[in-house]
Design a protein around this motif. Structure first.
Motif, mmCIF file in Angstrom:
data_model
loop_
_atom_site.group_PDB
_atom_site.id
_atom_site.type_symbol
_atom_site.label_atom_id
_atom_site.label_comp_id
_atom_site.label_asym_id
_atom_site.label_seq_id
_atom_site.Cartn_x
_atom_site.Cartn_y
_atom_site.Cartn_z
ATOM 1 N N VAL B 172 0.835 -1.198 0.000
ATOM 2 C CA VAL B 172 0.000 0.000 0.000
ATOM 3 C C VAL B 172 0.871 1.250 0.000
ATOM 4 O O VAL B 172 0.621 2.211 -0.733
ATOM 5 N N SER B 173 1.932 1.215 0.801
ATOM 6 C CA SER B 173 2.801 2.383 0.862
ATOM 7 C C SER B 173 3.507 2.613 -0.483
ATOM 8 O O SER B 173 3.687 3.747 -0.915
ATOM 9 N N HIS B 174 3.865 1.533 -1.176
ATOM 10 C CA HIS B 174 4.463 1.697 -2.514
ATOM 11 C C HIS B 174 3.485 2.417 -3.452
ATOM 12 O O HIS B 174 3.874 3.327 -4.189
ATOM 13 N N VAL B 175 2.227 1.974 -3.430
ATOM 14 C CA VAL B 175 1.238 2.584 -4.330
ATOM 15 C C VAL B 175 1.020 4.045 -3.941
ATOM 16 O O VAL B 175 0.930 4.928 -4.801
ATOM 17 N N ASP B 176 0.966 4.303 -2.634
ATOM 18 C CA ASP B 176 0.852 5.700 -2.167
ATOM 19 C C ASP B 176 2.015 6.539 -2.698
ATOM 20 O O ASP B 176 1.859 7.725 -2.991
ATOM 21 N N ASN B 177 3.187 5.920 -2.812
ATOM 22 C CA ASN B 177 4.369 6.641 -3.293
ATOM 23 C C ASN B 177 4.394 6.812 -4.814
ATOM 24 O O ASN B 177 5.338 7.386 -5.349
ATOM 25 N N GLY B 178 3.402 6.234 -5.501
ATOM 26 C CA GLY B 178 3.347 6.412 -6.953
ATOM 27 C C GLY B 178 3.844 5.227 -7.762
ATOM 28 O O GLY B 178 3.944 5.316 -8.995
ATOM 29 N N VAL B 179 4.164 4.123 -7.080
ATOM 30 C CA VAL B 179 4.607 2.926 -7.806
ATOM 31 C C VAL B 179 3.446 2.392 -8.646
ATOM 32 O O VAL B 179 2.298 2.399 -8.203
ATOM 33 N N ASP B 180 3.743 1.922 -9.881
ATOM 34 C CA ASP B 180 2.692 1.498 -10.815
ATOM 35 C C ASP B 180 2.297 0.034 -10.668
ATOM 36 O O ASP B 180 1.161 -0.349 -10.936
ATOM 37 N N ILE B 181 3.262 -0.820 -10.293
ATOM 38 C CA ILE B 181 3.034 -2.270 -10.236
ATOM 39 C C ILE B 181 3.671 -2.804 -8.949
ATOM 40 O O ILE B 181 4.825 -2.476 -8.638
ATOM 41 N N VAL B 205 -2.191 -8.880 -0.399
ATOM 42 C CA VAL B 205 -1.683 -7.713 -1.128
ATOM 43 C C VAL B 205 -2.702 -7.265 -2.172
ATOM 44 O O VAL B 205 -2.972 -6.076 -2.314
ATOM 45 N N VAL B 206 -3.293 -8.231 -2.871
ATOM 46 C CA VAL B 206 -4.286 -7.902 -3.893
ATOM 47 C C VAL B 206 -5.461 -7.147 -3.262
ATOM 48 O O VAL B 206 -5.915 -6.128 -3.780
ATOM 49 N N ASP B 207 -5.925 -7.633 -2.101
ATOM 50 C CA ASP B 207 -7.051 -6.970 -1.432
ATOM 51 C C ASP B 207 -6.654 -5.581 -0.924
ATOM 52 O O ASP B 207 -7.458 -4.644 -0.975
ATOM 53 N N ALA B 208 -5.430 -5.452 -0.427
ATOM 54 C CA ALA B 208 -4.988 -4.178 0.151
ATOM 55 C C ALA B 208 -4.804 -3.124 -0.936
ATOM 56 O O ALA B 208 -5.108 -1.951 -0.730
ATOM 57 N N VAL B 209 -4.315 -3.538 -2.094
ATOM 58 C CA VAL B 209 -4.013 -2.599 -3.176
ATOM 59 C C VAL B 209 -5.266 -2.295 -4.008
ATOM 60 O O VAL B 209 -5.403 -1.212 -4.568
ATOM 61 N N GLY B 210 -6.184 -3.275 -4.061
ATOM 62 C CA GLY B 210 -7.418 -3.081 -4.821
ATOM 63 C C GLY B 210 -7.137 -2.837 -6.292
ATOM 64 O O GLY B 210 -6.249 -3.460 -6.866
ATOM 65 N N GLY B 234 -5.290 -13.952 -7.404
ATOM 66 C CA GLY B 234 -5.597 -12.560 -7.696
ATOM 67 C C GLY B 234 -4.493 -11.783 -8.391
ATOM 68 O O GLY B 234 -4.671 -10.606 -8.719
ATOM 69 N N ALA B 235 -3.342 -12.419 -8.612
ATOM 70 C CA ALA B 235 -2.259 -11.731 -9.321
ATOM 71 C C ALA B 235 -2.642 -11.529 -10.781
ATOM 72 O O ALA B 235 -3.448 -12.287 -11.321
ATOM 73 N N THR B 236 -2.064 -10.501 -11.409
ATOM 74 C CA THR B 236 -2.289 -10.327 -12.847
ATOM 75 C C THR B 236 -1.066 -10.773 -13.637
ATOM 76 O O THR B 236 -1.030 -10.617 -14.857
ATOM 77 N N GLY B 237 -0.097 -11.342 -12.940
ATOM 78 C CA GLY B 237 1.084 -11.856 -13.605
ATOM 79 C C GLY B 237 2.040 -12.434 -12.586
ATOM 80 O O GLY B 237 1.772 -12.386 -11.382
ATOM 81 N N VAL B 238 3.132 -12.995 -13.072
ATOM 82 C CA VAL B 238 4.122 -13.576 -12.168
ATOM 83 C C VAL B 238 5.491 -12.948 -12.408
ATOM 84 O O VAL B 238 5.805 -12.492 -13.506
ATOM 85 N N TRP B 239 6.274 -12.931 -11.356
ATOM 86 C CA TRP B 239 7.654 -12.440 -11.362
ATOM 87 C C TRP B 239 8.499 -13.639 -10.972
ATOM 88 O O TRP B 239 8.378 -14.143 -9.864
#
Lengths: 367, 367
Positions: B172-181, B205-210, B234-239
């Motif tokens: 969540v903090s990454h997304v707040d910081n502007g991270v895209d993925i 993570v999927v639920d937290a990020v929405g 709930g992932a949209t891909g794998v790393w």
């Protein structure tokens, strides 16, 4: 949500619920899964008999099972008194000092001092004898393959035998020993657990066992998405334990567990720890001030099984009586982070099934 | 096997491959995934520039990305010499004694003494500057959110920014910081890793990020069934990182890694250990005589980051030169148990896709 396991066990959904509560087990069976009653807490087989009588009257004729704790080789069984001599004074002093520091009251005179005897082979044998007089469908063994004669006896009654495995080679050995169903239990699970996480362990076990036995996924499952993931990985069903600890039915059997439920509902997935302090073997517990005390530099190393169990048996009773959510001694998996309210079993079951369907719908769109 | 990530990044399959090898990265991109080149090994930005030139010529116009190692706050950067003063003599003596016991030869005069500098903020900055001169699609940061100006700079070039997270609150903090993925990395992953396993972490993570950011699943993935499980969660891909270490392309870049591949191919999923000895922070490594030495009672506790890194930098060079599969110092995930042969990237990619389809066929039959 239907697999071969449903036909094998005569159930609607491939969801197997391990629980020490006959109320939870019956509710799961009534809702279309398979409730499996943990026997280890029944020191007296007559009490188990009574609990199973109750289940026979309350499962509406739906199948159910039992879970025993039995090593495949019969251990030399000392009396509790004999074994206790091997507990170092340093350990006793640490437990006593720690409980005092944590504000856990002394033992009340009325407390039963016996502790849990279900770990003893003779007691586990009595559980099997009693259970086979009831219309059970499954005997699961937490310690892997049960002795050969137990498997034969069970199969003779038309009862399937399941065994937990934390490594692929253990799973193969269980099947070689005649076990009918393998439960692959990943690192994230509550209680005794290995180091390989479900994502890696499950396909390994499925590949190693091949078509010789169905595999249930255990560890980290508390949503329909996770059931879908387990089945994607090759499991034919799931084995869920922790998830039922915060059901309303759980409290009907385990009347003193309100404090435990309070602690579980508040916990996140980071609030567990895999430690040897519960039994001497690595087991995942809720992280509380009790487990944290054992992680301090001045704490002694936990003793080997069964000594650690004897060491902490009275402490566990005192902790239970203290009713302090911050000093709970409770096995639970990382899924505790998803257990955020006390709810009835039927609601959780229908949610699992509905979310499973949605997960499959989502996967379909990737084609 | 197609998700929104394919449109976002212009790829055929939602498979993102992290690798220090430009040959592997290019092969993954050519095969329809997204190859992501790890920059940390490039002490000189000019060498990274040359590697990216090579990729521009060898990816057939397909998208690719880079991976940097950069804290969100700029640390005070001492020189290696200044920092070294803080390493206790006991630790130096232990490393020296252990290498001698393990039969690892002394350092050859010809060895470059610099070690890996990509961990330094100034070097990571130079990686970003160089990478943005190339047609990259993604900058991933191993240490979470990169500094704001790096995100702005990347987005200004039309480049997406991804960041690893081992807990939902970090995501969540990454997304707040502007991270895209967001890359949700579970306990079973290689390298720096947290304690929550993928099965539990990923849906959290999927639920937290929405719907604020797509989530990639990292940790424990090396088969189509595991990709299906990740997408079910709930992932949209794998790393995937570890999985490419035993490709034939890997050796084309990392010419000295034959010994490492030999050790990885022989290892089972039980042959990893999560330890602080690599960098000072918990990281999963291949379990070898080197890691086992640090687990002995006489071994000192690892030092905090970055001191532990400095302590073992020369040891890692000597170990690499020793070419002994039993004394490898190599980050790898539990998926190593599935890496049992050296094979070309294209073969692995088509196998992932085919097995994914079979897993979905199997799930369909449960309806």
């Amino acid at each position: 949500m239907r697999t071969e396991l449903c036909d094998t066990l005569g159930i609607d959904y491939p969801i197997v619920a391990f629980t020490p509560s006959e109320h939870v087990a019956a509710a799961v069976s009534r809702a279309g899964g398979l409730g499996v009653l943990g026997c280890v807490r029944f020191n007296d087989a007559a009490d188990l008999d009574a609990a199973l009588d109750w289940m026979d009257a309350n499962t509406g004729g739906k199948p159910y099972g039992v879970d025993i704790v039995m090593p495949s080789k019969v251990p030399t069984e000392g009396s509790v008194g004999d074994l206790s001599k091997h507990i170092p004074e340093e350990h006793r002093a640490f437990v006593e000092r720690t409980l005092r520091e944590l504000g856990v009251p002394e033992k009340a005179d009325s407390d039963d001092g016996a502790g849990v005897l279900g770990w003893l082979h003779s007691v586990a044998r009595s559980h099997v004898d009693v259970a086979l007089k009831h219309p059970i469908s499954l005997i699961a063994n937490a310690l892997g393959s049960p002795p050969n004669d137990v498997i034969e006896q069970a199969n003779g009654h038309g009862v399937k035998v399941a065994a937990l495995a934390g490594k692929a080679e253990h799973a193969v050995s269980h099947v070689d020993n005649g076990v009918d169903i393998v439960i692959a239990q990943g690192y994230e699970a509550g209680g005794h657990t290995g180091e390989i996480a479900s994502m890696v362990l499950l396909p390994e076990v499925v590949d190693a066992v091949g078509d010789r036995a169905p595999v249930l996924a255990a560890g980290g499952i508390g949503s329909g998405r996770q059931v879908a993931a387990a089945l994607a990985l090759g499991a034919t069903g799931v084995w869920m334990g922790s998830y039922w600890l915060t059901t309303s039915e759980y409290l009907e059997t385990m009347r003193e567990s309100g404090t435990v439920q309070e602690a579980l509902v508040a916990a996140s997935s980071s609030d567990t720890v895999r430690t040897r302090i519960f039994s001497g073997k690595p087991a995942r517990l809720l992280k509380t001030r009790w487990t944290e005390s054992w992680a301090r530099p001045d704490a002694p190393d936990p003793l080997p099984m069964p000594l650690q169990n004897l060491l902490v048996a009275e402490a566990h009773q005192r902790i239970a009586a203290a009713k302090d959510p911050s000093v709970v001694a409770m096995p639970v998996g990382q899924i505790v982070g998803r257990m955020n309210a006390v709810r009835p079993v039927a609601e959780l079951m229908s949610e699992l099934v509905a979310e499973y369907e949605r997960a499959l719908d989502r996967l379909d769109k990737t084609r």
